[in-house]
Write an enzyme that holds these catalytic residues in place. Structure first.
Site, PDB file in Angstrom:
ATOM      1  N   HIS A 181      39.379  27.536  36.815  1.00  0.00           N
ATOM      2  CA  HIS A 181      40.419  28.609  36.869  1.00  0.00           C
ATOM      3  C   HIS A 181      40.063  29.335  35.568  1.00  0.00           C
ATOM      4  O   HIS A 181      40.436  28.973  34.420  1.00  0.00           O
ATOM      5  CB  HIS A 181      41.687  28.173  36.926  1.00  0.00           C
ATOM      6  CG  HIS A 181      42.907  29.041  37.052  1.00  0.00           C
ATOM      7  ND1 HIS A 181      43.014  29.666  38.126  1.00  0.00           N
ATOM      8  CD2 HIS A 181      43.583  29.734  35.854  1.00  0.00           C
ATOM      9  CE1 HIS A 181      44.014  30.795  37.920  1.00  0.00           C
ATOM     10  NE2 HIS A 181      44.341  30.789  36.624  1.00  0.00           N
ATOM     11  N   CYS A 182      39.759  30.561  35.842  1.00  0.00           N
ATOM     12  CA  CYS A 182      39.453  31.429  34.526  1.00  0.00           C
ATOM     13  C   CYS A 182      40.615  32.240  33.913  1.00  0.00           C
ATOM     14  O   CYS A 182      41.388  33.008  34.795  1.00  0.00           O
ATOM     15  CB  CYS A 182      38.418  32.408  34.692  1.00  0.00           C
ATOM     16  SG  CYS A 182      37.871  33.609  33.449  1.00  0.00           S
ATOM     17  N   VAL A 183      41.261  31.835  32.912  1.00  0.00           N
ATOM     18  CA  VAL A 183      42.576  32.430  32.312  1.00  0.00           C
ATOM     19  C   VAL A 183      42.097  34.083  31.953  1.00  0.00           C
ATOM     20  O   VAL A 183      43.220  34.691  32.497  1.00  0.00           O
ATOM     21  CB  VAL A 183      42.855  31.635  31.171  1.00  0.00           C
ATOM     22  CG1 VAL A 183      44.201  32.550  30.380  1.00  0.00           C
ATOM     23  CG2 VAL A 183      43.089  30.275  31.165  1.00  0.00           C
TER      24      VAL A 183
END
Length: 348
Positions: free
Chosen positions: A195-197
């Site tokens: 999951h890319c912030v």
């Protein structure tokens, strides 16, 4: 007491203004989406600051633009393309399991309706949207009997696998191999990577290629901008001290960003060539279907060239699923390389 009343009235006015904004922009009412929008705005501002300071301070670059407009034109084109790629990637779907199941159910109902009304042999309806890949070759998702989702997922696992062990306790849906539930998105993702912030979304089978291209473009933009900063400091190091101080601070932060971007680009290039995900590499010993496999064996790899081709050029489906390799295929992958394997390009 008067100051307290003024502060309270000011707070109430701000709350009313924020409520009006939330009515026009519903995304602001969700804290998670609000923070994601804040990160995107901050990233755009950082890009504008780095490029704006360069054009504001560097008179030599302005002169070069007048002499060679194509040079600055290419730089600005890369700048715009990078930002566009960022928003395209952040807005793309990583390939959610629930969406894939919905497509399967829709295609299955269409198949049954078509078979009942026309009583004609079924074609490959529905196979364009969702495909299942075996170890060697892709095959249509829906066969002549209209495979339901549960049976479809079970066919991707070894015989005797229980449906309960594959069901996500949060989404209550059967997970295909390489899928994982993301607690930030609250959904199961096909071929979950991470999951890319900064993007505010998951990276999965549906947008991993877009993510790699964004990293590549961002790295090229940072490298080009850093070269421009160094060129400016070489020719104007003793002109104005406060300008030099600002440029040096920005160059240091840009160099740190470039270092991590290069590492990220190399890391994901390695994952692509070996057909792995970040989650599978980091949590290899905790994933059930990877526990008994040696570390240097890549169970889903079909060779570097085929992996690269499927990653970059294969656009058959964003809901592409892979079955677990059989015991014979794993034995073949574990087998050490010989001179014949090198000549025949077994690794490719």
């Amino acid at each position: 007491m008067t100051i307290f009343n003024v502060c309270r009235s000011l707070r109430d006015s701000l709350c009313r203004a924020f409520d009006r904004c939330c009515r026009f922009l519903p995304c602001l009412s969700d804290p998670a989406r609000r923070s994601a929008l804040g990160l995107k705005a901050a990233l755009v501002m950082l890009h504008l600051i780095y490029a704006g300071v360069l054009f504001l301070f560097d008179g030599g670059l302005i002169e070069k633009t007048k002499r060679e407009p194509w040079y600055t034109g290419i730089y600005l084109a890369l700048f715009v393309i990078t930002l566009v790629q960022y928003f395209v990637t952040s807005g793309s779907s990583p390939g959610y399991v629930l969406d894939a199941m919905r497509k399967v159910n829709e295609a299955n109902s269409i198949f049954i309706r078509t078979a009942t009304v026309s009583k004609q042999p079924a074609s490959s309806k529905g196979s364009v949207v969702v495909t299942v890949e075996g170890s060697q070759l892709g095959r249509p998702l829906l066969k002549d009997n209209g495979t339901p989702w549960s049976k479809l997922v079970l066919d991707l696992y070894p015989p005797g696998t229980s449906v309960r062990s594959l069901t996500c306790s949060y989404c209550n849906v059967e997970q295909p191999p390489r899928s994982k539930h993301c607690h930030d998105c609250d959904r199961c993702v096909l071929q979950f990577d991470h999951h890319c912030v900064w993007l505010g979304t998951c990276i999965g089978v549906g947008n991993h290629c877009k993510f790699w291209w964004y990293i590549c473009e961002e790295t090229a933009l940072c490298l080009w901008t850093g070269i421009q900063y160094i060129t400016y400091l070489k020719s104007n190091i003793s002109s104005t001290w406060w300008k030099d101080a600002i440029m040096i601070v920005l160059l240091v932060t840009l160099s740190i960003s470039l270092f991590f971007l290069l590492l990220l680009l190399l890391f994901h290039s390695y994952l692509i060539l070996t057909n792995q995900t970040t989650y599978e590499l980091v949590r290899r010993r905790r994933i059930t279907y990877l526990r008994g496999i040696p570390d240097r064996v890549y169970p889903f790899s079909k060779g570097a060239c085929i992996n690269l081709y499927e990653f970059c050029c294969l656009r058959s489906s964003k809901y592409r699923m892979e079955s677990l390799p059989t015991a014979l295929e794993l034995e073949e992958k574990v087998r050490p390389y010989t001179c014949t394997d090198v000549v025949t390009c077994r690794c490719c």
